[in-house]
Design a protein around this motif. Structure first.
Motif, short mmCIF file in Angstrom:
data_model
loop_
_atom_site.label_atom_id
_atom_site.label_comp_id
_atom_site.label_asym_id
_atom_site.label_seq_id
_atom_site.Cartn_x
_atom_site.Cartn_y
_atom_site.Cartn_z
N GLU A 3 -23.82 -8.27 84.04
CA GLU A 3 -25.62 -7.92 83.33
C GLU A 3 -26.58 -7.35 83.76
OE1 GLU A 3 -23.86 -10.60 82.94
OE2 GLU A 3 -22.64 -10.67 80.62
N LEU A 4 -26.15 -7.25 85.51
CA LEU A 4 -27.77 -6.99 85.57
C LEU A 4 -27.34 -5.31 85.87
CD1 LEU A 4 -29.73 -6.37 87.72
CD2 LEU A 4 -28.41 -7.84 90.11
N SER A 5 -25.99 -5.06 86.14
CA SER A 5 -25.47 -3.02 86.35
C SER A 5 -25.89 -3.01 84.90
CB SER A 5 -23.88 -3.23 86.68
OG SER A 5 -23.24 -4.41 85.56
N ILE A 6 -25.32 -3.57 83.61
CA ILE A 6 -25.26 -2.76 82.60
C ILE A 6 -26.68 -2.80 82.19
CG2 ILE A 6 -25.29 -3.41 79.65
CD1 ILE A 6 -22.95 -5.04 80.51
N VAL A 7 -27.75 -3.60 82.33
CA VAL A 7 -29.15 -2.78 82.49
C VAL A 7 -29.74 -2.05 83.17
CG1 VAL A 7 -31.29 -4.05 82.78
CG2 VAL A 7 -29.58 -5.88 81.64
N MET A 8 -28.81 -2.04 84.94
CA MET A 8 -30.19 -0.67 85.38
C MET A 8 -28.90 0.48 84.51
SD MET A 8 -31.67 -2.20 87.64
CE MET A 8 -32.15 -0.94 88.23
N GLY A 9 -27.96 0.32 84.28
CA GLY A 9 -27.36 1.77 83.26
C GLY A 9 -28.13 2.03 82.15
N ILE A 10 -28.79 0.93 81.65
CA ILE A 10 -29.27 1.19 80.40
C ILE A 10 -30.79 1.51 80.39
CG2 ILE A 10 -31.01 -0.01 78.16
CD1 ILE A 10 -28.94 -2.33 78.41
N VAL A 11 -31.45 1.31 82.02
CA VAL A 11 -32.68 1.96 82.53
C VAL A 11 -32.05 3.52 82.98
CG1 VAL A 11 -34.70 1.81 84.54
CG2 VAL A 11 -33.37 0.13 82.72
N LYS A 12 -31.03 3.65 83.46
CA LYS A 12 -30.61 5.09 83.79
C LYS A 12 -31.01 6.14 82.50
CE LYS A 12 -29.04 7.77 86.40
NZ LYS A 12 -29.84 9.64 86.21
N ILE A 13 -30.34 5.84 81.46
CA ILE A 13 -30.35 5.76 79.89
C ILE A 13 -31.36 6.23 79.54
CG2 ILE A 13 -29.65 5.85 77.36
CD1 ILE A 13 -27.20 4.38 78.52
N ALA A 14 -32.30 5.66 79.54
CA ALA A 14 -34.11 5.62 79.24
C ALA A 14 -34.51 6.75 80.07
CB ALA A 14 -34.62 3.96 78.85
N GLU A 15 -34.09 6.23 81.36
CA GLU A 15 -35.15 7.25 81.98
C GLU A 15 -34.89 8.63 82.12
OE1 GLU A 15 -35.28 5.66 86.29
OE2 GLU A 15 -36.73 4.33 85.58
N ASP A 16 -33.95 8.61 81.77
CA ASP A 16 -32.67 10.71 81.65
C ASP A 16 -33.60 10.90 80.71
OD1 ASP A 16 -31.19 9.94 84.03
OD2 ASP A 16 -29.22 9.84 82.80
N GLU A 17 -33.60 9.74 78.67
CA GLU A 17 -33.72 10.25 77.86
C GLU A 17 -35.29 10.76 78.00
OE1 GLU A 17 -31.99 11.33 75.42
OE2 GLU A 17 -30.62 11.67 76.66
N THR A 18 -36.30 9.99 78.73
CA THR A 18 -37.86 10.22 78.42
C THR A 18 -38.15 11.04 79.39
OG1 THR A 18 -37.88 8.43 80.70
CG2 THR A 18 -38.76 7.75 77.97
N ALA A 19 -37.28 11.86 80.55
CA ALA A 19 -37.87 12.78 81.12
C ALA A 19 -37.40 14.16 80.41
CB ALA A 19 -36.24 12.33 82.45
N LYS A 20 -36.47 13.85 79.58
CA LYS A 20 -35.89 15.16 78.96
C LYS A 20 -37.54 15.67 77.94
CE LYS A 20 -31.10 14.60 78.70
NZ LYS A 20 -30.26 14.09 77.56
N ILE A 21 -38.56 14.85 77.44
CA ILE A 21 -39.01 14.76 76.17
C ILE A 21 -40.31 15.05 77.13
CG2 ILE A 21 -37.86 14.81 74.62
CD1 ILE A 21 -39.46 11.49 74.06
N LYS A 22 -40.22 15.00 78.46
CA LYS A 22 -41.73 14.84 79.68
C LYS A 22 -42.37 13.08 79.31
CE LYS A 22 -41.64 18.85 81.09
NZ LYS A 22 -40.44 19.60 80.98
N GLU A 23 -41.97 12.56 79.30
CA GLU A 23 -42.48 11.52 78.70
C GLU A 23 -42.53 10.12 79.90
OE1 GLU A 23 -44.82 10.58 76.78
OE2 GLU A 23 -44.81 12.23 75.07
N ASN A 24 -43.14 9.01 80.04
CA ASN A 24 -42.58 7.89 80.96
C ASN A 24 -42.98 6.74 80.77
OD1 ASN A 24 -45.33 8.10 80.95
ND2 ASN A 24 -45.88 8.35 82.23
N THR A 25 -43.36 6.59 79.51
CA THR A 25 -43.51 4.82 79.04
C THR A 25 -42.09 5.13 77.43
OG1 THR A 25 -45.58 4.86 79.99
CG2 THR A 25 -44.62 3.06 78.00
N VAL A 26 -41.69 4.11 76.86
CA VAL A 26 -41.04 3.55 75.96
C VAL A 26 -41.89 1.98 75.53
CG1 VAL A 26 -38.96 2.35 75.26
CG2 VAL A 26 -38.76 3.88 77.40
N ALA A 27 -42.31 2.18 74.70
CA ALA A 27 -42.81 1.32 73.49
C ALA A 27 -41.49 0.57 73.23
CB ALA A 27 -43.79 1.96 72.76
#
Length: 113
Positions: A3-27
């Protein structure tokens, strides 16, 4: 504890997607996790806080949508819900089935600030 590696994968997805739109915080983050996906939700929730620390998900509200397991019997063609991938058809007791839903593991949505 995968589950730790799953969460780390979710973090990577969120960071990649927020970088595309130049945002840095997910609500808010919404996850879909199937009952047959092999994810222990208690373990995922246990590692979540430490895994998302110092990431775009650190302050995000997490919502998990559980998808029930569903299959179709290969012998009698009946659709049925199952809690375990090894459950047999309640109509004919056949073990031959096709999984229709319940193996999902995806980020459904991210809401950024």
């Amino acid at each position: 504890m995968h589950e730790l590696s799953i969460v780390m994968g979710i973090v990577k997805i969120a960071e990649d997607e927020t970088a595309k739109i130049k945002e840095n915080t997910v609500a808010k983050i919404e996850l879909e996790i199937g009952q047959l996906a092999g994810v222990e939700l208690d373990a995922l929730n246990f590692v979540w806080e430490s895994a998302v620390k110092d990431s775009v998900l650190e302050h995000a509200l997490k919502t998990i949508i559980e998808i029930p397991g569903k299959a179709i019997c290969a012998d009698c063609n009946r659709e049925f819900y199952l809690n375990n991938i090894f459950d047999s058809c309640p109509n004919c007791n056949s073990n031959f089935k096709g999984i229709i839903q319940g193996k999902e593991l995806r980020v459904k949505s991210l809401e950024v600030i």
